[in-house]
Design a protein around this motif. Structure first.
Motif, PDB file in Angstrom:
ATOM      1  N   UNK A 100      -2.917  -2.290   2.146  1.00  0.00           N
ATOM      2  CA  UNK A 100      -1.754  -2.041   1.504  1.00  0.00           C
ATOM      3  C   UNK A 100      -1.261  -0.897   2.184  1.00  0.00           C
ATOM      4  N   UNK A 101      -1.720  -0.696   3.188  1.00  0.00           N
ATOM      5  CA  UNK A 101      -0.505   0.810   4.364  1.00  0.00           C
ATOM      6  C   UNK A 101       0.021  -0.118   4.426  1.00  0.00           C
ATOM      7  N   UNK A 102       1.291   0.719   5.044  1.00  0.00           N
ATOM      8  CA  UNK A 102       2.011   0.335   5.630  1.00  0.00           C
ATOM      9  C   UNK A 102       2.789   0.570   6.768  1.00  0.00           C
ATOM     10  N   UNK A 103       2.479   1.741   7.271  1.00  0.00           N
ATOM     11  CA  UNK A 103       2.312   2.488   8.486  1.00  0.00           C
ATOM     12  C   UNK A 103       1.396   3.302   8.193  1.00  0.00           C
ATOM     13  N   UNK A 104       0.883   3.663   9.930  1.00  0.00           N
ATOM     14  CA  UNK A 104      -0.191   4.888  10.090  1.00  0.00           C
ATOM     15  C   UNK A 104      -0.067   5.422  11.116  1.00  0.00           C
ATOM     16  N   UNK A 105       0.860   6.993  11.274  1.00  0.00           N
ATOM     17  CA  UNK A 105       0.974   7.939  11.981  1.00  0.00           C
ATOM     18  C   UNK A 105      -0.424   8.090  12.833  1.00  0.00           C
ATOM     19  N   UNK A 162       0.699  -1.031  -6.544  1.00  0.00           N
ATOM     20  CA  UNK A 162       0.569  -1.979  -5.730  1.00  0.00           C
ATOM     21  C   UNK A 162       2.532  -1.201  -4.662  1.00  0.00           C
ATOM     22  N   UNK A 163       2.705   0.021  -4.916  1.00  0.00           N
ATOM     23  CA  UNK A 163       3.491   0.906  -4.169  1.00  0.00           C
ATOM     24  C   UNK A 163       2.936   1.193  -2.348  1.00  0.00           C
ATOM     25  N   UNK A 164       3.792   0.975  -1.418  1.00  0.00           N
ATOM     26  CA  UNK A 164       3.295   0.760  -0.177  1.00  0.00           C
ATOM     27  C   UNK A 164       2.906   2.535   0.934  1.00  0.00           C
ATOM     28  N   UNK A 165       2.391   2.259   1.154  1.00  0.00           N
ATOM     29  CA  UNK A 165       1.686   3.458   1.398  1.00  0.00           C
ATOM     30  C   UNK A 165       1.556   3.611   3.091  1.00  0.00           C
TER      31      UNK A 165
END
Length: 311
Positions: free
Chosen positions: A53-58, A26-29
């Motif tokens: 659970x994806x924190x940010x996407x470029x 469950x860590x951020x990705x």
């Protein structure tokens, strides 16, 4: 008594380790490189990121996606999406003036905070995408590099080394020359450069500023595109031993990414890869897992610390 105490502590640690869920689960990705094509709504991207659970996407665009509406849409989610300036397209392939106008227009928009992949060698993918061959020192590639250096954005090089029929050594020589000429600037090979572990290890030793993006380098992606010589970092649900050893030895050099391209990628294909990578991350020591999952992207793209999406 001391021996008994040590044995008891060891036993308790093993019990706790088995009982507690792995932190990687469950860590951020951070997805360090993906794309949207026409018809893909940003709100749907956010929903999928939440689910996985994806924190940010470029995130960058494919052709036909208008820059203005894209920037407006992603600007509603500045904590989730980092917009990346696009280079790829027919005008880039042919080195036309339209390409340089596109670069200039995007540079004028302060919302952009990254540079999307720069296609150097791309093999033909059926009738979906043509072969593209642009050496690293050709004008259109150098124009993209100039922006990356100016903005201090990592230069993501798309070179499918395993698919190159001719001039593989020339592509490698000129890519390495580019990295060596700018030793303080990060250069990232998307899709692991389609390189085997020995070549990756050699580049790591030779160039402290060369990094590797894991996109398409897993069993789910390989199964979806049979016949393509992608690297597979995994064996089942685990990291393959050779790759595991290399990542543990150099955790600062690998970056997690998915590189969704087509509309169909934004669905189960995406979520299945996320689930697979979460299992694989548990093979790594916590510090290495965090570096791969989000820490290296935070450092290289100067991003805020990643957090799991709120449910």
């Amino acid at each position: 008594m001391k021996i008994i105490a040590v044995a008891l502590l060891s036993f308790l640690f093993s019990i706790l380790s088995a009982a507690l869920p792995a932190g990687a689960a469950r860590m951020p990705i951070i997805d360090a490189h993906s794309q949207v094509e026409e018809g893909v709504e940003i709100e749907d991207v956010i929903k999928l990121m939440d689910k996985g659970g994806i924190a940010r996407t470029i995130l960058s665009t494919r052709r036909k996606v208008k820059v203005g509406p894209f920037v407006s849409a992603v600007s509603r989610h500045p904590d989730r999406i980092t917009p990346a300036l696009r280079t790829k397209g027919f005008s880039y392939n042919a080195n036309q003036r339209k390409y340089y106008r596109l670069l200039k227009m995007q540079k004028s928009k302060p919302e952009f905070a990254a540079l999307a992949e720069v296609i150097l060698y791309h093999a033909q993918k059926g009738n979906m995408a043509p072969e593209i061959s642009v050496l690293p020192d050709e004008p259109q590639a150098m124009a993209a590099l100039e922006i990356a250096l100016e903005r201090k954005w990592p230069f993501i090089a798309h070179i499918e080394f395993a698919a190159i029929q001719f001039d593989r050594d020339e592509f490698m020589k000129k890519f390495e020359a580019m990295a060596a000429a700018n030793p303080k600037h990060p250069f990232v090979l998307i899709h692991m450069g389609q390189l085997p572990a020995d070549d990756v290890a050699r580049l790591i030793a030779a160039h402290p500023n060369v990094f590797f993006l894991t996109s398409r380098a897993n069993t789910v992606a390989l199964g979806a595109t049979p016949g393509q010589p992608w690297v597979n970092l995994l064996k089942g649900n685990h990291l393959a031993p050779r790759w595991k050893k290399l990542i543990i030895r150099h955790p600062e050099r690998f970056i997690l990414g998915f590189d969704n391209v087509w509309a169909d990628d934004w669905g189960d294909f995406y979520l299945d890869q996320i689930e697979l990578w979460r299992k694989a991350l548990t093979d790594l020591p916590p510090a290495a897992a965090h570096a791969l999952a989000h820490g290296n992207a935070e450092r290289l793209w100067r991003l805020p610390p990643a957090k799991l999406p709120a449910k």
